[in-house]
Motif scaffolding. Structure first.
Motif, PDB file in Angstrom:
ATOM      1  N   ASP A  55      -2.383  -6.631   1.500  1.00  0.00           N
ATOM      2  CA  ASP A  55      -3.260  -5.268   1.235  1.00  0.00           C
ATOM      3  C   ASP A  55      -3.058  -5.525  -0.591  1.00  0.00           C
ATOM      4  O   ASP A  55      -4.172  -5.255  -1.189  1.00  0.00           O
ATOM      5  N   GLY A  56      -2.028  -6.087  -1.055  1.00  0.00           N
ATOM      6  CA  GLY A  56      -1.908  -6.161  -2.469  1.00  0.00           C
ATOM      7  C   GLY A  56      -3.060  -7.250  -2.932  1.00  0.00           C
ATOM      8  O   GLY A  56      -3.417  -6.752  -4.217  1.00  0.00           O
ATOM      9  N   ARG A 109      -8.468   3.220  -4.127  1.00  0.00           N
ATOM     10  CA  ARG A 109      -8.573   1.735  -3.922  1.00  0.00           C
ATOM     11  C   ARG A 109      -7.917   1.415  -2.755  1.00  0.00           C
ATOM     12  O   ARG A 109      -8.052   0.745  -1.732  1.00  0.00           O
ATOM     13  N   TRP A 110      -6.406   2.010  -2.853  1.00  0.00           N
ATOM     14  CA  TRP A 110      -5.522   1.884  -1.774  1.00  0.00           C
ATOM     15  C   TRP A 110      -6.178   2.309  -0.341  1.00  0.00           C
ATOM     16  O   TRP A 110      -6.175   1.731   0.667  1.00  0.00           O
ATOM     17  N   LYS A 111      -6.725   3.558  -0.384  1.00  0.00           N
ATOM     18  CA  LYS A 111      -7.007   4.146   0.745  1.00  0.00           C
ATOM     19  C   LYS A 111      -8.272   3.395   1.327  1.00  0.00           C
ATOM     20  O   LYS A 111      -8.257   3.388   2.659  1.00  0.00           O
ATOM     21  N   PHE A 124      -6.122  -5.417  -2.872  1.00  0.00           N
ATOM     22  CA  PHE A 124      -6.261  -4.410  -4.140  1.00  0.00           C
ATOM     23  C   PHE A 124      -6.530  -5.170  -5.323  1.00  0.00           C
ATOM     24  O   PHE A 124      -7.233  -4.649  -6.361  1.00  0.00           O
ATOM     25  N   ASP A 146      -5.514   5.066  -6.021  1.00  0.00           N
ATOM     26  CA  ASP A 146      -5.422   5.582  -4.985  1.00  0.00           C
ATOM     27  C   ASP A 146      -6.500   5.538  -3.968  1.00  0.00           C
ATOM     28  O   ASP A 146      -6.120   4.956  -2.825  1.00  0.00           O
ATOM     29  N   ASN A 186       1.001  -0.967   0.017  1.00  0.00           N
ATOM     30  CA  ASN A 186       0.217   0.038  -0.001  1.00  0.00           C
ATOM     31  C   ASN A 186       0.902   1.203   0.051  1.00  0.00           C
ATOM     32  O   ASN A 186       1.752   1.471   0.740  1.00  0.00           O
TER      33      ASN A 186
END
Ligand code: HEC
Length: 197
Positions: free
Chosen positions: A155-156, A181-183, A159, A179, A99
């Protein structure tokens, strides 16, 4: 029968026609239909015709308005995501991607909460347990995002799920910018660790 087909107007008929024309003109001038668009005269002076993508006629050498990208160009915000759709590829994304936002980035977490509320909670529920509004109305119930499997996903991999979809969950690559999506994942982690409901 020699006058058949000939129209003659007496002075009264002319006056009547003129009066009719006046009433019609007055009505046009006075009665405004606010729901209908105004009559435009020579509108091309105000708005120019838009070229329809991929249709011949644009004033470019090849006649197309949709320009191909120059080789090697990456459009802003469109970094390539070079993973397939299989579960193995999701795991590989989990191993390779991290992330770019940190858990202590308050602004990113706040934004993630908004993204989660808008795009994920409808199915997964605000608490991630899978009791979203859509589920209450008959949508397939997703597994809890606070169950072991989701807790252990990197996290990946999350994602990857959001980007490519997984089983019954569709891809959210188009409506949610990378961005964001990561948040949203930051928010998910907060949900999982603090147990916030
Ligand atoms: C339209 C409903 C829906 C929405 C919206 C939705 N999901 Fe899902 N999600 C599902 C379903 C259904 C599954 C189970 C998919 C499967 O494996 O068949 C799932 C699975 C997942 C999983 C994998 C869980 C596991 O244990 O395998 C994660 C992670 C996930 N979703 C995250 C999200 C995030 C983050 C969002 C918002 C960006 C989101 N989802 C939006 C329906 C939804």
């Amino acid at each position: 029968m020699s006058t058949a087909g000939r129209l003659t107007f007496g002075p009264y008929a002319v006056a009547l026609l003129a009066a009719g024309a006046c009433v019609f003109a007055l009505r046009l001038a006075l009665v405004t239909d606010h729901s209908a668009p105004n009559t435009e005269i020579l509108p091309e002076m105000v708005r120019s015709a838009a070229w329809v993508s991929q249709i011949d006629g644009a004033p470019t050498p090849d006649g197309l308005s949709d320009r191909p990208l120059v080789a090697g160009v990456v459009p802003r915000g469109m970094l390539p995501f070079r993973y397939g759709t299989t579960p193995e590829e999701a795991v590989r994304a989990g191993a390779e991607l991290t992330n770019p936002f940190r858990a202590d980035d308050t602004a990113a977490r706040e934004r993630g909460a908004v993204v989660f509320a808008r795009f994920c909670a409808v199915c997964h529920g605000a608490d991630g347990e899978g009791e979203g509004l859509a589920v209450r109305h008959g949508m397939t119930r997703p597994p809890s995002l606070r169950a072991d499997r989701a807790l252990q996903m990197k996290d990946g991999q999350v994602f990857h799920v959001v980007t490519k979809g997984q089983g019954n969950m569709a891809s959210y690559a188009v409506p949610i910018a990378p961005d964001d999506r990561w948040k949203a994942i930051l928010h998910l982690r907060a949900l999982q660790t603090t147990g916030t409901r």
